[in-house]
Design a protein around this motif. Structure first.
Motif, PDB file in Angstrom:
ATOM      1  N   TRP A 130      49.281  39.168  50.203  1.00  0.00           N
ATOM      2  CA  TRP A 130      49.650  39.162  48.644  1.00  0.00           C
ATOM      3  C   TRP A 130      50.954  39.820  48.392  1.00  0.00           C
ATOM      4  O   TRP A 130      51.829  39.366  47.725  1.00  0.00           O
ATOM      5  N   VAL A 175      33.080  34.130  45.070  1.00  0.00           N
ATOM      6  CA  VAL A 175      32.868  35.612  44.595  1.00  0.00           C
ATOM      7  C   VAL A 175      31.585  35.427  43.441  1.00  0.00           C
ATOM      8  O   VAL A 175      31.895  35.284  42.338  1.00  0.00           O
ATOM      9  N   GLN A 191      44.295  40.286  53.589  1.00  0.00           N
ATOM     10  CA  GLN A 191      44.640  39.512  52.430  1.00  0.00           C
ATOM     11  C   GLN A 191      45.622  40.063  51.492  1.00  0.00           C
ATOM     12  O   GLN A 191      46.567  39.663  50.837  1.00  0.00           O
ATOM     13  N   TRP A 192      45.383  41.674  51.316  1.00  0.00           N
ATOM     14  CA  TRP A 192      46.134  42.240  50.164  1.00  0.00           C
ATOM     15  C   TRP A 192      47.746  42.405  50.821  1.00  0.00           C
ATOM     16  O   TRP A 192      48.629  42.241  49.995  1.00  0.00           O
ATOM     17  N   HIS A 236      54.094  38.290  49.702  1.00  0.00           N
ATOM     18  CA  HIS A 236      54.291  37.119  49.022  1.00  0.00           C
ATOM     19  C   HIS A 236      55.017  37.620  47.548  1.00  0.00           C
ATOM     20  O   HIS A 236      56.045  37.054  47.119  1.00  0.00           O
ATOM     21  N   LYS A 286      39.323  33.339  36.622  1.00  0.00           N
ATOM     22  CA  LYS A 286      40.621  34.024  36.185  1.00  0.00           C
ATOM     23  C   LYS A 286      41.215  33.046  35.148  1.00  0.00           C
ATOM     24  O   LYS A 286      41.213  31.719  35.308  1.00  0.00           O
ATOM     25  N   PHE A 315      36.965  31.293  41.375  1.00  0.00           N
ATOM     26  CA  PHE A 315      36.822  31.973  42.568  1.00  0.00           C
ATOM     27  C   PHE A 315      35.385  31.526  43.184  1.00  0.00           C
ATOM     28  O   PHE A 315      34.626  32.637  43.049  1.00  0.00           O
ATOM     29  N   GLY A 344      44.920  32.039  45.578  1.00  0.00           N
ATOM     30  CA  GLY A 344      44.852  33.198  44.736  1.00  0.00           C
ATOM     31  C   GLY A 344      46.115  34.084  44.891  1.00  0.00           C
ATOM     32  O   GLY A 344      46.914  34.167  43.701  1.00  0.00           O
ATOM     33  N   PRO A 345      46.497  34.588  45.850  1.00  0.00           N
ATOM     34  CA  PRO A 345      47.559  35.541  46.078  1.00  0.00           C
ATOM     35  C   PRO A 345      48.907  34.867  45.659  1.00  0.00           C
ATOM     36  O   PRO A 345      49.531  35.659  44.827  1.00  0.00           O
ATOM     37  N   MET A 346      49.213  33.531  45.843  1.00  0.00           N
ATOM     38  CA  MET A 346      50.407  32.879  45.312  1.00  0.00           C
ATOM     39  C   MET A 346      50.266  32.758  43.832  1.00  0.00           C
ATOM     40  O   MET A 346      51.372  32.905  43.206  1.00  0.00           O
ATOM     41  N   LEU A 347      49.229  32.184  43.494  1.00  0.00           N
ATOM     42  CA  LEU A 347      49.172  31.917  41.922  1.00  0.00           C
ATOM     43  C   LEU A 347      49.218  33.153  41.212  1.00  0.00           C
ATOM     44  O   LEU A 347      50.161  33.260  40.033  1.00  0.00           O
ATOM     45  N   ASP A 348      48.730  34.446  41.565  1.00  0.00           N
ATOM     46  CA  ASP A 348      48.885  35.463  40.969  1.00  0.00           C
ATOM     47  C   ASP A 348      50.472  35.789  40.825  1.00  0.00           C
ATOM     48  O   ASP A 348      50.993  36.151  39.954  1.00  0.00           O
ATOM     49  N   TRP A 408      40.179  42.667  54.417  1.00  0.00           N
ATOM     50  CA  TRP A 408      40.686  42.879  53.047  1.00  0.00           C
ATOM     51  C   TRP A 408      42.218  43.323  52.948  1.00  0.00           C
ATOM     52  O   TRP A 408      43.124  42.893  52.102  1.00  0.00           O
ATOM     53  N   TYR A 447      44.638  31.929  34.197  1.00  0.00           N
ATOM     54  CA  TYR A 447      46.053  32.163  34.271  1.00  0.00           C
ATOM     55  C   TYR A 447      46.874  31.785  33.172  1.00  0.00           C
ATOM     56  O   TYR A 447      46.710  30.997  32.501  1.00  0.00           O
ATOM     57  N   THR A 482      44.818  47.132  42.551  1.00  0.00           N
ATOM     58  CA  THR A 482      45.318  45.754  42.799  1.00  0.00           C
ATOM     59  C   THR A 482      44.582  44.728  43.520  1.00  0.00           C
ATOM     60  O   THR A 482      44.977  43.750  43.584  1.00  0.00           O
ATOM     61  N   PRO A 490      34.001  38.692  49.094  1.00  0.00           N
ATOM     62  CA  PRO A 490      34.193  39.965  48.112  1.00  0.00           C
ATOM     63  C   PRO A 490      32.818  40.318  47.341  1.00  0.00           C
ATOM     64  O   PRO A 490      32.534  39.091  46.688  1.00  0.00           O
ATOM     65  N   ARG A 499      41.552  42.488  43.814  1.00  0.00           N
ATOM     66  CA  ARG A 499      40.852  41.598  43.019  1.00  0.00           C
ATOM     67  C   ARG A 499      40.147  40.466  43.535  1.00  0.00           C
ATOM     68  O   ARG A 499      40.688  39.917  44.646  1.00  0.00           O
ATOM     69  N   PRO A 500      39.165  39.834  43.086  1.00  0.00           N
ATOM     70  CA  PRO A 500      38.612  38.706  43.679  1.00  0.00           C
ATOM     71  C   PRO A 500      39.780  37.429  43.964  1.00  0.00           C
ATOM     72  O   PRO A 500      39.500  36.532  44.841  1.00  0.00           O
ATOM     73  N   SER A 501      40.667  37.450  43.207  1.00  0.00           N
ATOM     74  CA  SER A 501      41.418  36.218  43.213  1.00  0.00           C
ATOM     75  C   SER A 501      42.153  36.275  44.882  1.00  0.00           C
ATOM     76  O   SER A 501      42.856  35.079  45.479  1.00  0.00           O
ATOM     77  N   LEU A 502      42.364  37.497  45.373  1.00  0.00           N
ATOM     78  CA  LEU A 502      42.891  37.328  46.663  1.00  0.00           C
ATOM     79  C   LEU A 502      42.060  36.796  47.822  1.00  0.00           C
ATOM     80  O   LEU A 502      42.550  36.424  48.955  1.00  0.00           O
ATOM     81  N   ASN A 503      40.723  36.620  47.443  1.00  0.00           N
ATOM     82  CA  ASN A 503      39.791  35.877  48.212  1.00  0.00           C
ATOM     83  C   ASN A 503      40.180  34.229  48.462  1.00  0.00           C
ATOM     84  O   ASN A 503      39.726  33.479  49.200  1.00  0.00           O
ATOM     85  N   SER A 504      40.734  33.892  47.371  1.00  0.00           N
ATOM     86  CA  SER A 504      41.284  32.264  47.345  1.00  0.00           C
ATOM     87  C   SER A 504      42.374  32.073  48.016  1.00  0.00           C
ATOM     88  O   SER A 504      43.228  32.649  48.063  1.00  0.00           O
TER      89      SER A 504
END
Lengths: 667, 302
Positions: free
Chosen positions: A655, A424, A651-652, A658, A407, A421, B67-71, A648, A409, B57, B39, B59-64
């Motif tokens: 996010w 992945v 993890q979600w 946060h 990605k 990543f 990732g979640p914080m950067l998003d 998952w 950013y 919502t 993932p 996405r692969p970045s959640l695995n890092s």
């Protein structure tokens, strides 16, 4: 800079000898001798050209069609610009760039013709008429025709003498200039193709590309001395033209277009491709100083392409190949031209993105289809782009393996913080499937490029769907058979402008089964392929009861076998495309059974009665059918397990928590 | 704890439907083991395509680890809070409103400096809700102005300056500077409104605008408010860096590791929320100290 320039010339001159190797090129149909002078300030080219056209069709013609493609950028009313503004919800950057900063055009100043044995040299400028052959747009001047003083029979040679002025547009797709960098594509009047049905010469559309006859090119360009030049063909000479200018001369046999690029800022690097039985190829890279760190990547990608495609299909037939690394803001993008292609890379790229190898391999792969096969890109774009996407992903998978998801950013023009990543993995084909899933129902493959309902439909049917169809064919027929098919197709139709049926015929010729059904469903009808296992259930055999036997043995009885289970596997065809699929059933005792389903019904139920229950069922277990847009529904267990969803979900949830907390700083 | 529990309950309420969708989608798949490990790109792209809404919502970045914080940090820079869909947008707005409600109680608690009473806390929350809502709305408008007005204008100026530049690093750094400027503006606005809330309660003002005016005077007349917030932001960044590093090391593939990962994430979030609350208390303290010093100076002058 002078030293580098000197080296560059030495390399190119040196490659002339290699070019003289015998490569059984067919006789030329449309050859061009061009002299051009660049006005480096206005980015305008004044040119004189002689076209030697030979009527190689079996029909007589008293007219000749010409492409004047730069007229696509002449004003807002051209077909190209109208299609851009009609087809995009938000207009691309180049639209504004052309409108605000520089239009482009190709103005024919004079034109004369001569046909030995038929008529003397004669001015035919008066007969020039624009012919908007596709859409009737009278404002479009990208195609014109001239009347010949006599009818040219098959085999007749006709010379055309044309004076023209070409203004390069600013930051346009596939051509144009940006600051002191320029790529002159589609810059000179070029003949259409006379076929059995008549002249094939389409207007320049927003999404369509090109089609022309093969011929020999001899092009001399006069431009400022400090410009470093790359072009289709081999540099055979450089002379001073006085007043700080020079004339460079390029020649090449059997190509169907000629492009050149120039900039005082280019740097030059060179390598030689050598690999067992393949002929050597001189590689030259014209790159931006900022992209010094990508020089090896560019060469590696080109070398991998020449090696793999050369081994799989046919050797690259020319002695040289020029790679042009564009300025990031030029807008020209990756584009293929004969013996030269453009590519680019951002200053900052994510390590998992495989940049710049992806674009470089793709454009280099075009050399084998666009370059050597030369099919009509405007009418059958899939035959070039589709085969190229297929071969690109095959080459990238072989040379580099799967990439990673990544990605950028805070991404915006020329800026971004790349993040990879690492866990992945992303197969080269994943993005193709992703696009096919989203756009597969839009239109069908075998359609003229400009006739697609919208741009995504064009992209899918020209690029993604055919590539997946080819991957499916390769897996179903087996790699050796499909390699043979591709090799035969490329060899048989080298420089011959094949049509879709030619490709289909070759496939059916070597395939053990008739593949017409697959071609019919992909070429001529919209839709996707998706098979799913929707249910796996088992229940203990309830036994049976009632009267059994006959005569004296007739008795009321109840029969139970507590150890027997009846399992059912429910399959669905969720897409429009019908294709036979394999089903793998795994039982609890470890037994595996492979079954075939013709895939025709919408729903199919397989039942099994035996001691062990079905543990799981998988459609296409070896993942052969890349046309299947959703492989995740291909396999299903009888019993559920929540771990993956929990992992998952957690993890979600993190996010989201946060995110809420981030938003809370505004409260 | 009230803030943390609000966060957990609120997020869980939104996450539950997604978890059920996920479970319904993955629990039977033969790919589930692969998906539990890492993932699968094929699964992810299909899931978001077919299920839509919240699934988009995923996405692969959640695995890092980061990732979640950067998003989310990216959202702060760009302000595109609606990029994750209406469900998340409305959840976020409702959560912010809830926080605005609780802020009145929390700030009153810190200003009065008395023992905690839930009744008094909620009472103050309700009493100041009107003003807190006004601040929230006004702050939202100002930030909207930054994200939709100033920021595009700034980057348009950057583009016009850099369009002639062929130096990619230069363009890159100029863009970075642009983003830093945007985040600095956001930081200033947040600080101004923080002190406006404190002033309104501490000085018992009846007008939010008056409090905001006094806040502007307070914040721009001395370095300490910005300095304090910069310090607290620095601590939060440090904390997040440590947390992200730990999350990157932990690979939650088995049940035990998933639970451990979940617990560590919650500890981090609790600390982060505590930091925000601590930020309010230190801001109150700073304001009171500064006011006391002002009083002393005035007395000395008299």
């Amino acid at each position: 800079m002078k030293l580098k320039l000197g080296c560059w010339h030495f390399i190119l001159l040196g490659s002339v000898a290699v070019n003289s190797a015998d490569y059984s090129f067919p006789p030329p149909t449309a050859s061009y001798n061009i002299t051009a002078k660049l006005d480096a300030v206005d980015k305008r080219i004044d040119g004189e050209e002689e076209i030697i056209w030979i009527n190689r069709s079996n029909r007589t013609t008293d007219e000749i069609y010409l492409h004047l493609y730069l007229n696509a950028f002449k004003n807002l009313s051209t077909t190209f610009m109208s299609e851009v503004s009609n087809r995009f919800s938000s207009l691309p950057d180049y639209f504004y760039s052309v409108c605000k900063n520089g239009w482009g055009y190709c103005d024919v100043r004079s034109i004369a013709v001569e046909a030995p044995g038929l008529f003397e040299r004669m001015d035919v400028m008066e007969s020039l008429q624009f012919d908007p052959i596709d859409d009737g747009n009278v404002a479009d001047e990208t195609v014109c025709r001239i009347r010949l003083p006599g009818a040219a029979a098959p085999g007749q040679v006709v010379h055309l003498y044309i004076s023209f002025t070409s203004q390069l547009p600013h930051r346009a797709p596939r051509t144009g200039y940006y600051q002191d960098y320029l790529v002159a594509g589609q810059w000179f009047p070029k003949c259409g193709v006379l076929e059995e049905q008549g002249w094939n010469c389409h207007q320049y559309h927003n999404v369509s590309e090109f089609f022309a006859d093969y011929g020999d090119y001899d092009v001399s360009i006069t431009l400022p001395k400090n410009y470093i030049v790359g072009a289709s063909g081999v540099l055979v000479g450089e002379t001073s033209a006085g007043a700080g200018e020079k004339t460079v001369r390029f020649q090449e046999k059997c190509i169907h277009d000629f492009v050149w690029t120039a900039s005082p800022k280019f740097r030059v690097a060179e390598r030689t491709f050598e690999y067992v039985d393949l002929p050597p190829v001189k590689l030259a890279l014209l790159y931006q100083p900022i992209n010094q760190k990508y020089v090896d990547s560019y060469f590696d990608a080109a070398i991998a392409t020449l090696k793999h495609l050369g081994s799989w299909y046919t050797p690259y037939p020319y002695s040289h190949l020029t790679i042009v690394d564009l300025p990031e803001k030029s807008n020209a993008g990756g584009m293929e031209y004969p013996t030269l292609f453009t590519t680019d890379v951002s200053w900052q790229v994510a390590s998992g993105s495989q940049a710049p190898m992806g674009v470089t391999v793709h454009e280099c792969t075009h050399q084998f289809f666009y370059g050597i096969i030369g099919n009509n890109e405007a009418e059958h774009a899939w035959m070039d782009e589709g085969l190229t996407v297929y071969a690109t992903s095959r080459c990238l998978n072989t040379a580099y393996g799967p990439g990673n998801a990544w990605k950028m950013y805070l991404a915006r023009d020329s800026f971004g913080l790349p993040t990879t990543f690492k866990h992945v993995h992303k197969d080269q084909r994943d993005w193709i499937v992703e696009n096919q899933r989203e756009r597969g129902a839009l239109d069908f493959m075998d359609k003229p490029s400009w006739a697609y309902v919208n741009y995504p439909a064009y992209r899918n049917n020209a690029y993604e769907k055919p590539a997946l169809m080819l991957w499916t064919l390769e897996n179903v027929l087996g790699e050796p058979v499909f390699n043979r098919i591709m090799r035969e197709y490329v060899t048989r139709f080298r420089f011959k402008h094949p049509k879709p049926q030619d490709f289909i015929n070759v496939v059916n010729e070597f395939s053990p089964q008739d593949m017409n059904s697959l071609f019919d469903q992909t070429l001529h009808t919209p839709g996707v392929l998706d098979y799913a296992v929707v249910r796996v259930i088992s229940q203990r055999d309830k036994g049976t009861k009632g009267y059994f036997g006959r005569g004296a043995e007739l008795a009321l009885a109840e029969k139970n076998d507590p150890g027997t289970w009846t399992s059912q596997v429910h399959l669905e065809r969720q897409g429009d495309i019908v294709f036979p699929v394999e089903l793998l059933i795994t039982f609890e005792d470890g037994e595996k059974r492979r079954l075939q389903w013709d895939g025709k019904e919408s729903i199919k139920i397989f039942s099994f009665t035996q001691k062990a229950r079905v543990e799981k069922a998988e459609i296409d277990p070896d993942h052969n059918i890349w046309l299947d847009v959703d492989v995740t529904n291909n396999g299903r267990y009888r019993e559920k397990n929540h771990l993956a969803a929990f992992r998952w979900g957690v993890q979600w949830l993190f996010w989201l928590q946060h995110l809420l907390e981030t938003a809370a700083i505004f409260s | 704890m009230v803030f943390y529990l609000s966060n957990v309950i609120f997020a869980a309420a939104v996450a539950l439907p997604l978890f059920l969708t996920l479970n319904g989608q993955i629990a039977y798949l033969t790919m589930r083991s692969e998906i539990a490990q890492h993932p699968s790109y094929a699964w992810w792209s299909g899931f978001r395509f077919h299920d839509g809404c919240l699934a988009e919502t995923m996405r692969p970045s959640l695995n890092s680890g980061f990732g979640p914080m950067l998003d989310n940090v990216e959202l702060l820079f760009r302000g595109n809070f609606n990029s994750f869909g209406l469900t998340i947008l409305f959840a976020g707005l409702a959560y912010i409103f809830l926080m605005a409600f609780l802020n009145g109680g929390a700030l009153s608690q810190f200003i009065e400096d008395r023992g905690f009473s839930m009744q008094r806390f909620l009472g103050h929350s309700g009493h100041y809700l009107r003003h807190m809502s006004a601040f929230l709305t006004l702050q939202g408008l100002v930030l909207w102005g930054i994200y939709r007005g100033i920021s595009p204008l700034l980057f348009s100026m950057i583009d016009s300056v850099t369009v002639a530049s062929v130096s990619a690093p230069l363009v890159w750094f100029v863009n970075l500077a642009g983003y830093i400027l945007v985040i600095k503006l956001v930081f200033i606005v947040v600080t101004l409104f923080d002190y406006a809330r404190i002033i309104l309660i501490a000085e018992k003002k009846t007008s939010s605008l008056t409090a905001l005016g006094l806040s502007v005077k307070f914040v721009f007349s001395r370095l300490q408010p910005m300095g304090l917030n910069a310090l607290l932001a620095g601590i939060a960044i440090l904390m997040s860096t440590i947390a992200g590093t730990i999350f990157s090391i932990i690979h939650p593939s088995g049940l035990f590791m998933v639970i451990l990962s979940f617990l560590l994430q919650q500890v981090y979030l609790f600390l982060l929320i505590s930091m925000r609350v601590a930020c309010y208390s230190t801001e109150v303290l700073l304001y009171q100290q500064q006011m006391a010093e002002n009083q002393q100076v005035k007395k000395r002058k008299h």
